[in-house]
Scaffold this motif. Sequence first.
Motif, mmCIF file in Angstrom:
data_model
loop_
_atom_site.group_PDB
_atom_site.id
_atom_site.type_symbol
_atom_site.label_atom_id
_atom_site.label_comp_id
_atom_site.label_asym_id
_atom_site.label_seq_id
_atom_site.Cartn_x
_atom_site.Cartn_y
_atom_site.Cartn_z
ATOM 1 N N GLN A 218 0.742 -1.387 -0.022
ATOM 2 C CA GLN A 218 -0.086 -0.075 -0.012
ATOM 3 C C GLN A 218 0.993 1.259 -0.002
ATOM 4 O OE1 GLN A 218 -3.193 -0.106 -0.270
ATOM 5 N NE2 GLN A 218 -3.180 -2.394 -0.344
ATOM 6 N N LEU A 219 2.057 1.225 0.908
ATOM 7 C CA LEU A 219 2.886 2.453 0.679
ATOM 8 C C LEU A 219 3.611 2.575 -0.516
ATOM 9 C CD1 LEU A 219 4.619 1.818 4.129
ATOM 10 C CD2 LEU A 219 2.801 3.651 3.658
ATOM 11 N N ARG A 220 3.901 1.351 -1.385
ATOM 12 C CA ARG A 220 4.473 1.547 -2.682
ATOM 13 C C ARG A 220 3.326 2.041 -3.590
ATOM 14 N NH1 ARG A 220 8.533 3.160 -5.301
ATOM 15 N NH2 ARG A 220 8.777 2.036 -7.453
ATOM 16 N N LEU A 222 0.946 4.154 -2.765
ATOM 17 C CA LEU A 222 0.789 5.685 -2.435
ATOM 18 C C LEU A 222 1.855 6.427 -3.154
ATOM 19 C CD1 LEU A 222 -0.745 5.674 1.251
ATOM 20 C CD2 LEU A 222 -1.691 6.016 -1.082
ATOM 21 N N GLN A 223 3.103 5.775 -2.800
ATOM 22 C CA GLN A 223 4.211 6.469 -3.734
ATOM 23 C C GLN A 223 4.282 6.824 -5.057
ATOM 24 O OE1 GLN A 223 7.804 4.252 -2.220
ATOM 25 N NE2 GLN A 223 7.561 5.130 -0.267
ATOM 26 N N THR A 224 3.647 5.633 -5.848
ATOM 27 C CA THR A 224 3.600 5.841 -7.192
ATOM 28 C C THR A 224 2.455 6.891 -7.573
ATOM 29 O OG1 THR A 224 4.023 3.226 -7.461
ATOM 30 C CG2 THR A 224 2.869 4.376 -9.423
ATOM 31 N N MET A 226 1.791 9.484 -5.692
ATOM 32 C CA MET A 226 2.452 10.848 -5.615
ATOM 33 C C MET A 226 3.094 11.213 -6.512
ATOM 34 S SD MET A 226 3.181 10.596 -1.439
ATOM 35 C CE MET A 226 3.908 12.251 -1.610
ATOM 36 N N ALA A 227 4.020 10.211 -7.340
ATOM 37 C CA ALA A 227 5.036 10.466 -8.247
ATOM 38 C C ALA A 227 4.463 11.037 -9.716
ATOM 39 C CB ALA A 227 5.874 9.195 -8.564
#
Length: 321
Positions: A218-220, A222-224, A226-227
């Motif tokens: 899930q963190l990954r 969200l990072q995607t 945001m990117a």
Amino acid sequence: MIQDLLVAAASAAAVVAVYAGAAARVVKQYERGVVFRFGRLRDEIRSPGFTMIVPVIDRLHKVNMQIVTMPVPAQEGITRDNVTVRVDAVVYFKVVDAADALVRVEDYKFAVSQMAQTSLRSIIGKSDLDDLLSNREKLNQGLELMLDSPAMGWGVAIDRVEIKDVSLPETMKRSMARQAEADRERRARVINADAELQASKKLAEAAHHLEDAPAALQLRLLQTVMAVAAEKNSTLVLPIPVELLRFLERAAPAAAPDQESGHPPVNQEPLPGLMAPPVPPPVPPEAPSEAYLAGRADAVEAIEDLTGASVEPAPREDDGA
């Protein structure tokens, strides 16, 4: 009396001067003098400097002892792998025995030149094209050995032999260029495939780690997101979890439409968490238009005028009551 003595002394001095001028020779530092007396070789080799010979009887020949650079004319031949090439070389040699260079051979320079051309042709026929292009040092040593063996009998020592240039036909140059290009492309593909293999191994390791920690996935995600949003795009892509797609795939067979009616069953229970699809109402039959009714009345009147009988048109299903 004194006058006669003076005349005789002057005559003797003149004779001595003429003799000295005829007998005096100068040998340079890079030369050696070989003397022939009545055509016979003298054992003594005159060293550099001033020297004297017997006029009319002796003949002095000067031999250059410097290293001579002789280019070998380009020779055309066929290599062992049946490739036509044109090769030129250069020979460095010097005289080590001045007497043998004059006595054993008529013209040692011409002899060395002809022998170099013959040896070069022989080397071309015994070698492959790859050896001529990449292994020239070995060929140079072979040429030097072939030239040095007979040249030692002439008082000549071969100092060095080098192949200068190898000329190839244009067709062969294009073929070699294509071969080199194909080899470079092959190496590039191998490198790319190796990189893909290493990347796949790393991705597999990352997938195993993410499987052990679902929160990391899930963190990954969200990072995607945001990117993607940081690039100020008007479209934001949100990936759908794979579990939702699998749930819909399992629910699809239960909601399959009825093959006979073409509509989903009415009494089917809705899926958990989903609303039942609405049943479309029956479509009423379309009423006949006014133009159709007027046309049918005109047709009935025309038939009655022709036949003289009363005609009752057949009722139509969509005429209504």
